[in-house]
Structures are given as C-alpha cells and as structure tokens.
Design a protein around this motif. Structure first.
Motif, PDB file in Angstrom:
ATOM      1  N   PHE A  85       0.863  -1.188   0.000  1.00 33.54           N
ATOM      2  CA  PHE A  85       0.000   0.000   0.000  1.00 33.54           C
ATOM      3  C   PHE A  85       0.898   1.236   0.000  1.00 33.54           C
ATOM      4  O   PHE A  85       1.683   1.438   0.923  1.00 33.54           O
ATOM      5  N   ASP A  86       0.757   2.039  -1.051  1.00 33.38           N
ATOM      6  CA  ASP A  86       1.618   3.206  -1.184  1.00 33.38           C
ATOM      7  C   ASP A  86       0.721   4.438  -1.389  1.00 33.38           C
ATOM      8  O   ASP A  86       0.221   4.669  -2.483  1.00 33.38           O
ATOM      9  N   ASP A  87       0.461   5.145  -0.301  1.00 33.02           N
ATOM     10  CA  ASP A  87      -0.457   6.294  -0.326  1.00 33.02           C
ATOM     11  C   ASP A  87      -1.799   5.935  -0.971  1.00 33.02           C
ATOM     12  O   ASP A  87      -2.272   6.610  -1.887  1.00 33.02           O
ATOM     13  N   VAL A  88      -2.400   4.883  -0.482  1.00 31.17           N
ATOM     14  CA  VAL A  88      -3.683   4.431  -1.030  1.00 31.17           C
ATOM     15  C   VAL A  88      -4.815   5.206  -0.345  1.00 31.17           C
ATOM     16  O   VAL A  88      -4.947   5.183   0.887  1.00 31.17           O
ATOM     17  N   LYS A  89      -5.603   5.902  -1.154  1.00 35.65           N
ATOM     18  CA  LYS A  89      -6.616   6.828  -0.635  1.00 35.65           C
ATOM     19  C   LYS A  89      -7.992   6.139  -0.608  1.00 35.65           C
ATOM     20  O   LYS A  89      -8.522   5.757  -1.649  1.00 35.65           O
ATOM     21  N   VAL A  90      -8.521   5.975   0.614  1.00 36.65           N
ATOM     22  CA  VAL A  90      -9.764   5.208   0.782  1.00 36.65           C
ATOM     23  C   VAL A  90     -10.801   6.069   1.506  1.00 36.65           C
ATOM     24  O   VAL A  90     -10.478   6.679   2.533  1.00 36.65           O
ATOM     25  N   PRO A  91     -12.038   6.138   0.995  1.00 37.48           N
ATOM     26  CA  PRO A  91     -13.058   6.950   1.670  1.00 37.48           C
ATOM     27  C   PRO A  91     -13.297   6.470   3.106  1.00 37.48           C
ATOM     28  O   PRO A  91     -13.300   5.247   3.357  1.00 37.48           O
ATOM     29  N   VAL A  92     -13.508   7.412   4.014  1.00 41.49           N
ATOM     30  CA  VAL A  92     -13.759   7.055   5.411  1.00 41.49           C
ATOM     31  C   VAL A  92     -14.992   6.164   5.546  1.00 41.49           C
ATOM     32  O   VAL A  92     -15.077   5.316   6.436  1.00 41.49           O
ATOM     33  N   GLU A  93     -15.940   6.328   4.610  1.00 41.03           N
ATOM     34  CA  GLU A  93     -17.156   5.510   4.683  1.00 41.03           C
ATOM     35  C   GLU A  93     -16.866   4.013   4.516  1.00 41.03           C
ATOM     36  O   GLU A  93     -17.722   3.179   4.798  1.00 41.03           O
ATOM     37  N   ASN A  94     -15.661   3.683   4.072  1.00 41.33           N
ATOM     38  CA  ASN A  94     -15.292   2.264   3.935  1.00 41.33           C
ATOM     39  C   ASN A  94     -14.849   1.633   5.251  1.00 41.33           C
ATOM     40  O   ASN A  94     -14.533   0.451   5.288  1.00 41.33           O
ATOM     41  N   ARG A  95     -14.802   2.450   6.290  1.00 36.94           N
ATOM     42  CA  ARG A  95     -14.408   1.906   7.587  1.00 36.94           C
ATOM     43  C   ARG A  95     -15.561   1.090   8.171  1.00 36.94           C
ATOM     44  O   ARG A  95     -16.722   1.484   8.074  1.00 36.94           O
TER      45      ARG A  95
END
Lengths: 386, 399
Positions: free
Chosen positions: B216-226
C-alpha cells in the motif's frame, strides 16, 4: 443428535458423584484397599442402596432397566473415585453374560441376587497363551451325562478371588484358537475341582488364577449356545470395553484437573510453574487427548448395544485405541508435570496413571485393536453418514 | 443421549446430497476429488449455483440471506459439501468479512456488500498478516492516516491468499500509534483497483501461487469504507478469527481424503499384494481413522453445545478442533504421499493448471507430493497450533 442426559440420568449422575465425592476420598480408598477383600463391603452396600448393582437388569429380575448410558455414568464416577469394588466383574461382565445367555431358570434365580448385591460374579476366560485373542481357549468341556466336565487353567480373572460364581469359557470342539466350539458355563466357585489363587493387581484391584480339575456342571449351567458362545463373549466384552472407556475418561479427567491445579499452585523460579509455556502446551495436549477419549467413550457407549456386530466391533476397537493412546498422553503427562511428587505412592495422581495404564491391557490394548480395526477395513466407510 | 441423527436430519442430508450430486459440475468435482487446483471460474461458478438455490451463506442471519438452519443442519451441509466433494465457498467473503459487516457494519454497508459477497460478484481477500506481525497480529504497522473524508494507507500485508484475483481487501490498519497496540487498530475495506496497491506473488514450497504480498503506497480510501469505529478494529478481528477457527476441523474433507487414500492404497502394490493389505500401512490408515472418528464426535459435541451457548463468542473448544483437524489433514496428506512410494518424486504439478503432458507413473500421483508440502500451512494459518495451545491454556485451563 443429542449429547444431553435425561433428567433421570442426571439424577443418577448427581447421586453417584455425591456418594463417591463424600465417601471415597483418597485416604479412605487406602483403608478400603487394606480390607480383607481389597475393597469395601460397606461401599458395596451403598451401591446396592443406590440401585447401582441393579442398574442394567430387567425389572422382572429385580433390576431397573438401565442402558449403556447409565453404566457409563456410573463407571465415569468410579473412574474419578478409583473405586475398587467388583462392579465391572459382577454387574457388567457377569451380569451381562447371565442376562444375555443364561436359562430363564438361572436368570430368575440368580439375577435378583446379583441386583441385590448378594452374589458376586467373575469372568474366568483368559488363558496364559491367549494374549488378547478372545477365541484362544484351551480349557476343555466334555459332555458328562446331561452336563459337562470342565478342565483347564484360567488366568487374570478380575475379582475372581471373591466371586461366588464364575463364568468359565471352555472348548467343546475345534482348534485352540477357533471361534467355533467354545462354550460358557456357570460354575460355583466352591465346587469340587475349582481352586483359586487371588492376588493384587498393579492398579490396586484384585484378580485370580483359577484351576479347573474335572469340575462338574449341570445342563442348566450352560450360558448361551454350547459350542457357539463366541459371539456372546464378544458382545459382553464389548460392553465391558465401553464401561472401561468411561472409567478411563473419569480417571483421565480427574488426573488432568489435579495436574492443572498443581501447575497453578506449585511455584518455582518465583512464579507458578503454569506460567511456563512448555508446561501449558503439554497440559493442552493432555486436554485434547482427554476430549478425544471422551468422544470415543460416548461412541463406544452408544454402539455397545448395536446389533450389527461388525459395526459394533469397529466402534469398540476404535474407542479402545483412543482410550489407550489418550491414557498414555494424559497419564505420562500428569506424572511428568508433577515432577517428583507424582512418583510417590502417597500422592493420588500416580494411582490414576496406574489404573488407566492397566485399562489399556484389559480386553486388548491399543495396538491389538488398531490391528483389528485395520483388518476390518477401518471406520471411515464408503458411505458418508456415520 | 442419542448420537444418531434424527429422521429429519437424515432427510435433510439426503436433500443436500442430492442437490450436490445433481448440480455440481463434473469438471469441478473431478478437481476436488483428485486434488487438482481450481481456477477462479470454478469457485465463482459453484458459488453462484449455491446462491441461486439460496444456500450461498446458510450460516448468516436470515434477513441477510441465511437459511435459518440449526447448528446440526449447518454441520451436515458443510460435511456433505466437503464429501461431495465440492469446493468450499471462498472464506474471505462468506466466512470472514461478511459476518463482520453483519455484526459491526452500517445498514448502507450491508446493502452494498452483502449481496455481492453471496453471489461472489466481489472476490475478497484478507489484509491481516504483515512481515512483522504474524502470530503477534496486533503489532501490525500498516498505517491509515485521516485526511478529511479519506484514510491514506501505507504499509505492507503478506500471506494474502488469492489477492491476484481479488476485487476487494479488508485491511487492519494502525490509526493510533500512541494507544495500546490492540486499541489503535481500524478495520477498513479497500477496493483493489485503488491506485497505489501492488500485488506481488509468493511461490510456496509446493510450487503453487496461492499467497501474495500486498503493498500500500499512499492508497486513498473513503472514510465511509471503515467498518465500526475508528480504533475499534481489533474487536472485528477477534470476532473474525473466532469464526475462522470454528470451520477448521474439516471432518468431511478428511473423510473424503481417507477414502481417496484407501482407493490409491488398493491400486498400489507392495510385493505380491495391494498396499492396503500390508499390515503396517493398514494400521497407519486405521490410526488416522480413529483420530478422525474421535474428532468427528468432538466436533458434534461442540455443534450440539452451540444450541445452548450464550452470545456469539466462539467456543474455546474450537481451538481443539483446529489443532486436531490440522494434524489429521496433514497426517492423511503424508500417507497419500507415502502411498505412491517413489512416484512422489517427479515434479509434474504446475500451478498454471494447464499441464497437459502424460503423467510419469500413475495418473493419481502428480498432486500428492505437492499437497503434502502445501498442507503444512494448515497448522500455521488461522492462528498457528501453538497459538491455539496458548488459547487453550488461558481460556480453558485458566493458566
């Protein structure tokens, strides 16, 4: 699929465990062992009062009509208590032969006395050369008028020293190891020609060597089919193995508890030794062995009444293998985890170890039954459902 | 006490067995029986057949597509599936992230992910282990830093099974480095197509490619995926690992393997007789069968006890099932390899599944040595057997 006990069975379990917990502590057991018979007549009376000696017999014979689960419950409690009394010899083995094979007249006369704890029985079957082969019988039975004349040497008869009546196997025909030609006979232990030499066994019980010299038995004393008693011997032996499996589970369970408790109490290097992972893991291995044994004791119990002899024998052999192997893992582990104290005669754990070890040698050890199971094609069949 | 199945349970078994018989494609059954590796389409095809029948996720609550079966029925279903033999549903969706979403997720997350898990529209993989976090999983370092409505994930996961096929990965990330190690972890769902994710294969000793490293290299994931709350991911992980252990005895699969072992030992010869008639080898088989029978009974005791267990915490006895189940599977794989004697030697089982040359030696031999080597993993994954013994010592023995 139900592993629960019924209300009646739970009640039985509670009352047997209450009796053994209150009246059969380790120090008391030592006193019982020192009594003339090597066990307690007073305790035997308690078993009678609780209905334990009547447990497996039909109501018409003074019994209470219990099944193998009831026997399992009693034997497991006896295993925990390391009970010394001749319950297996009299009720499971002797009673089993009478109930399944005796004439109606003999059943009517004798079973009520067995159920009332008045008559003690023993199974005089093993011979010096037989090892674990149930069919290896050299003792002879010759037709003598309406009855038979018995000759031969019987060995390792559990509680044969105190029995009032003996269930004796003897050959009517066939080769020494043939399954055909064996008969079973009810013999009065005081009959002319019967001589006995009793002795203690490694686990604190009693057994006897028994000689038969021209012992006369009547036609009514024949148990099962004369000359075709082998299936009956197998059948009753299977019940005894199931009972022994339950007893072994009781002993193993107690041994495991005592050991885990010791790991929590005993301190070395400033901490309870149960903090050490190598000991924790060995205690875990012992638990796994115990639970596998418990599972197989349940299977043996449920299968001991199975009419299909092949399926019954497979389950019984598999259970005996597991009991033998688990007994070593739990017993040897219990001694090792205790260290020096486990080696002493005055401490309880070694006595459990000895009993479980001796159970392996009764009616075929783990290797014997593994070979038997292999010859029967194993227990995982072609069909999927068990 | 009655160890027999009820007539209703036996009828249920017949129904399940008949369905498997009539609906499992022959090609897939053959692979399952002979130990030949599946391709992705095999797993997807079978999952969709099950889903169409309504049996994709029988153990889930009914409102999410479960069947409402009793523990005994679930056991029978699983055993019959293993004995068919059919591929077992991909665990990462149906056994792992699905139940976590049901237990901890929001309603919108349930709507979004669960139907796609049931139908295997999304192939999931598991981002738990790291190079420095194996048995000590809570020491994981992959970080998720909050930036507005996103987490930025950096780090490395490993032993990621079938990441090469995956559409999604569920990842345990560290979101608080100051807290106690179990209390700074968050459970995040990540689309594998997100920029910054690199999958690198790991070849295992049998020659196959099942597991991977995932970077994982600066992988941008929406907070809603938590899933669940930030820093509460360890609760999800513990729940998931408990579920993982409960299915691990694999009694039905081992029964099928024992039957295979007996078939092969009947075809192999030693001297003038079939190997299965050799007393030494027959006793080895019988010894494993005794263990397996005992495990089956132990498993049934655990299943029966589920009826009366409170809450959904896993029974610590499942550690016993895991240890014994793995030892038995490995023991059988060892005997399967021993059964073919010297024909364990040729290396003729390629992970690309397109090996079309005639076999050296008997046609049943090629997968057996690789399986023996591959199956050493069973006592390592899902919490190694030594970790299971720690659990037994603590949770059962109180040491």
């Amino acid at each position: 699929m139900d592993f629960e006990l019924s209300d009646e069975q739970r009640l039985l379990k509670d009352s047997v465990e209450r009796l053994t917990t209150q009246r059969y502590d380790f120090e008391t057991r030592k006193k019982f062992m020192a009594e003339p018979d090597g066990w307690s007549r007073a305790m035997w009376k308690q078993y009678v009062d609780l209905g334990l000696t009547a447990l497996p017999f039909a109501e018409e014979h003074g019994g209470v009509g219990g099944g193998p689960v009831e026997t399992m419950i009693v034997m497991e409690a006896f295993g925990r208590a390391l009970a010394l009394e001749p319950y297996l010899a009299t009720v499971v083995l002797g009673g089993g032969f009478l109930a399944r094979g005796a004439s109606d007249a003999v059943k009517g006369e004798l079973l009520p006395k067995v159920a009332a704890g008045e008559t003690l029985l023993a199974f005089a079957h093993i011979e010096r050369q037989a090892r674990y082969d149930l069919a290896d019988v050299a003792a002879t039975a010759k037709k003598d008028g309406a009855g038979y004349l018995l000759n031969g040497e019987k060995s390792l008869a559990l509680h044969g020293d105190v029995a009032d009546r003996l269930i004796v196997s003897a050959r009517l025909s066939g080769d020494q190891r043939s399954k055909n030609g064996i008969g079973l006979f009810l013999v009065d232990a005081k009959a002319a020609g019967v001589s006995r030499r009793g002795y203690p066994t490694m686990d604190g019980l009693r057994a006897a060597e028994i000689s038969l010299a021209n012992v006369k038995v009547g036609a009514d004393d024949v148990i099962g089919e004369p000359g075709n008693a082998y299936p009956l011997i197998e059948r009753v032996t299977d019940s005894a193995i199931a009972a022994l499996a339950a007893e072994a589970v009781g002993a193993m369970g107690a041994m495991h508890e005592i050991t885990v408790d010791y790991l929590k109490q005993r301190k070395q290097f400033g901490v309870p030794i149960g903090n050490f992972q190598v000991l924790q893991h060995r205690a875990g291995d012992m638990l796994i062995a115990l639970e596998q044994a418990r599972s197989m004791a349940m299977l043996a119990t449920m299968m001991s009444e199975e009419e299909n002899a092949a399926e019954r024998r497979k389950a019984i052999s598999a259970a005996k293998v597991q009991i033998g192997r688990s007994g070593k893992i739990v017993g040897q582990g219990a001694i090792q985890l205790h260290g020096g104290i486990g080696m002493t005669m005055e401490y309880k754990v070694g006595h459990y170890f000895k009993r479980v070890t001796m159970i392996d040698t009764m009616f075929g050890d783990a290797d014997h039954h593994l070979a038997a199971l292999a010859r029967m094609g194993g227990i995982v069949g072609k069909a999927s459902a068990s | 006490m009655d160890l027999r199945f009820t007539p209703e349970e036996n009828a249920f078994r017949d129904e399940v067995r008949t369905f498997f018989k009539e609906n499992l494609p022959d090609g897939i059954r053959k692979k399952a029986a002979e130990g030949i590796r599946y391709v992705k389409e095999d797993i997807v095809t079978w999952q969709r057949i099950l889903n169409k029948k309504g049996w994709a996720v029988p153990h889930w609550p009914k409102e999410y597509g479960g069947t409402g079966w009793s523990p005994v029925q679930l056991y029978i279903f699983k055993e019959e599936m293993q004995q068919a033999p059919a591929p077992e549903p991909l665990p990462f969706g149906t056994m792992m992230v699905g139940p976590v979403i049901i237990a901890f997720g929001r309603e919108d997350q349930k709507q979004k992910y669960l139907p796609r898990i049931r139908n295997l529209d999304d192939w999931w993989c598991q981002g738990f282990s790291e190079p420095g976090a194996g048995s000590d999983l809570a020491s994981l370092k992959t970080s998720a830093k909050r930036e507005g409505d996103h987490y930025i994930i950096n780090g490395q996961k490993t032993w990621t099974t079938s990441a090469q096929y995956a559409d999604w990965i569920f990842v345990l990330c560290r979101t608080d480095t100051a807290a106690k190690k179990q209390e700074g972890i968050t459970f995040i769902l990540v689309d594998m197509k997100t920029p910054g994710i690199t999958v690198r294969p790991i070849q295992t000793i049998d020659g196959s490619h099942e597991v991977n490293e995932v970077f994982f290299d600066d992988v941008k994931v929406p907070v809603e995926n938590r899933i669940y709350e930030e820093n509460k991911g360890w609760d999800c992980a513990k729940f998931l690992l408990g579920n993982e252990r409960s299915g691990i005895a694999r009694v039905g699969a081992s029964k099928a393997q024992v039957r295979r072992l007996k078939e092969i030992a009947s075809m192999e010869r030693i001297g003038d007789k079939p190997l299965i008639e050799d007393e030494r080898f027959a006793m080895k088989i019988a010894a494993i069968e005794v263990e397996l029978k005992a495990l089956e009974m132990t498993q049934l005791r655990v299943v029966a006890a589920e009826r009366t267990r409170k809450g959904n915490r896993p029974d610590p006895a499942s550690s016993i099932l895991k240890i014994k189940g793995s030892e038995i599977q490995q023991g059988i794989s060892e005997l399967l390899m021993e059964a073919i004697g010297p024909y364990a030697l040729p290396d003729q089982f390629r992970h690309d599944d397109r090996w079309n040359e005639p076999p050296v030696g008997p046609d049943y031999a090629p997968p057996l040595a690789p399986q023996y080597f591959n199956w050493r993993k069973i006592s390592i994954y899902g919490g190694s057997n030594e970790i299971q013994k720690n659990i037994i010592a603590k949770a059962i023995l109180g040491l």
